[in-house]
Design a protein around this motif. Structure first.
Motif, PDB file in Angstrom:
ATOM      1  N   GLU A  89       9.564 -10.355 -14.202  1.00 44.02           N
ATOM      2  CA  GLU A  89       9.100  -9.651 -15.407  1.00 44.02           C
ATOM      3  C   GLU A  89       9.105  -8.138 -15.203  1.00 44.02           C
ATOM      4  OE1 GLU A  89       5.522 -10.722 -12.939  1.00 44.02           O
ATOM      5  OE2 GLU A  89       7.159 -11.912 -13.759  1.00 44.02           O
ATOM      6  N   GLN A  90       8.828  -7.692 -13.967  1.00 41.00           N
ATOM      7  CA  GLN A  90       8.891  -6.257 -13.692  1.00 41.00           C
ATOM      8  C   GLN A  90      10.334  -5.763 -13.680  1.00 41.00           C
ATOM      9  OE1 GLN A  90       6.709  -5.234 -10.157  1.00 41.00           O
ATOM     10  NE2 GLN A  90       4.711  -5.684 -11.090  1.00 41.00           N
ATOM     11  N   TRP A 120      11.360  -5.389 -17.309  1.00 45.47           N
ATOM     12  CA  TRP A 120      10.725  -4.196 -17.891  1.00 45.47           C
ATOM     13  C   TRP A 120      11.427  -2.933 -17.391  1.00 45.47           C
ATOM     14  CZ3 TRP A 120       8.390   0.173 -15.974  1.00 45.47           C
ATOM     15  CH2 TRP A 120       7.656   0.938 -16.886  1.00 45.47           C
ATOM     16  N   ARG A 121      11.683  -2.877 -16.077  1.00 43.72           N
ATOM     17  CA  ARG A 121      12.328  -1.702 -15.474  1.00 43.72           C
ATOM     18  C   ARG A 121      13.724  -1.485 -16.051  1.00 43.72           C
ATOM     19  NH1 ARG A 121      15.649  -0.919 -10.878  1.00 43.72           N
ATOM     20  NH2 ARG A 121      15.361   1.158  -9.961  1.00 43.72           N
ATOM     21  N   ARG A 126      14.955  -2.529 -18.900  1.00 42.49           N
ATOM     22  CA  ARG A 126      14.860  -2.155 -20.317  1.00 42.49           C
ATOM     23  C   ARG A 126      14.514  -0.674 -20.449  1.00 42.49           C
ATOM     24  NH1 ARG A 126      10.548  -5.298 -23.233  1.00 42.49           N
ATOM     25  NH2 ARG A 126      11.353  -6.724 -21.719  1.00 42.49           N
ATOM     26  N   ARG A 127      13.556  -0.225 -19.663  1.00 46.91           N
ATOM     27  CA  ARG A 127      13.138   1.182 -19.725  1.00 46.91           C
ATOM     28  C   ARG A 127      14.273   2.103 -19.284  1.00 46.91           C
ATOM     29  NH1 ARG A 127       8.658   3.718 -21.081  1.00 46.91           N
ATOM     30  NH2 ARG A 127       8.433   5.828 -20.308  1.00 46.91           N
TER      31      ARG A 127
END
Length: 191
Positions: free
Chosen positions: A166-167, A170-171, A173-174
């Motif tokens: 999940e990290q 997120w990373r 995507r950012r």
């Protein structure tokens, strides 16, 4: 959107928005001269070139249902048409002159370099206004946790540590949004 796509989009605006309204009998607004009306149509064509055929047809239907003038037989003014267009199909980030301009300026370049570009982009999409100093401060505060989290993740990855799935998502995507903001900055600088 490159020049060929822009020209094709402008032709679609004429074909699927302007001409259908004129065929319905909508005349130029009484407050505009013929020259001003032609300029309004040209500007609408430029600004709405990003829209799909289906959405232009929906916009034509909306504009026809909200015709201007006492007899409701006048072409709506550009401001109203642009508002309806934004509701039907908001312009992409790269089609927005405001977003391009913000990211082409030091403000946008700083946002990309310092990691708060995703929050700036979100604010611009929502407000459609040039951010004031107060808004910029608020954006930076809002982005602070995400920027620190990304820095921690980058450090962990740099040391060879594995991140939970999940990290990683997120990373990635950012980082993708930040890269997109950098591309928008380049588009704005070339305009």
């Amino acid at each position: 959107m490159d020049r060929a796509e822009q020209v094709q989009g402008e032709q679609q605006v004429i074909q699927f928005l302007v001409e259908p309204l004129q065929r319905l009998g909508l005349a130029k607004p009484s407050t505009l001269t013929i020259k001003q009306f032609d300029e309004m149509v040209a500007e609408l064509s430029q600004k709405l070139a990003y829209m799909s055929r289906t959405n232009l047809e929906a916009l034509a239907e909306t504009a026809a249902a909200n015709a201007g003038g006492k007899e409701q037989d006048r072409f709506p003014i550009a401001l109203k048409i642009l508002k309806w267009a934004a509701d039907i199909q908001p312009p992409g980030d790269d089609a927005s002159p405001l977003i391009r301009a913000v990211f082409a300026k030091p403000l946008g370049r700083d946002a990309v370099a310092q990691g708060w570009a995703p929050e700036l982009l979100a604010e611009l999409r929502q407000s459609r206004r040039w951010p004031t100093d107060y808004v910029v401060t608020r954006i930076k505060q809002k982005a602070d946790d995400a920027v620190r989290q990304l820095q921690r993740m980058d450090a962990a990855v740099g040391q060879g540590d594995d991140l939970p799935p999940e990290q990683l998502v997120w990373r990635e995507r950012r980082l993708a949004i930040t890269a997109r903001c950098a591309e928008i900055a380049t588009l704005g600088s070339n305009a």
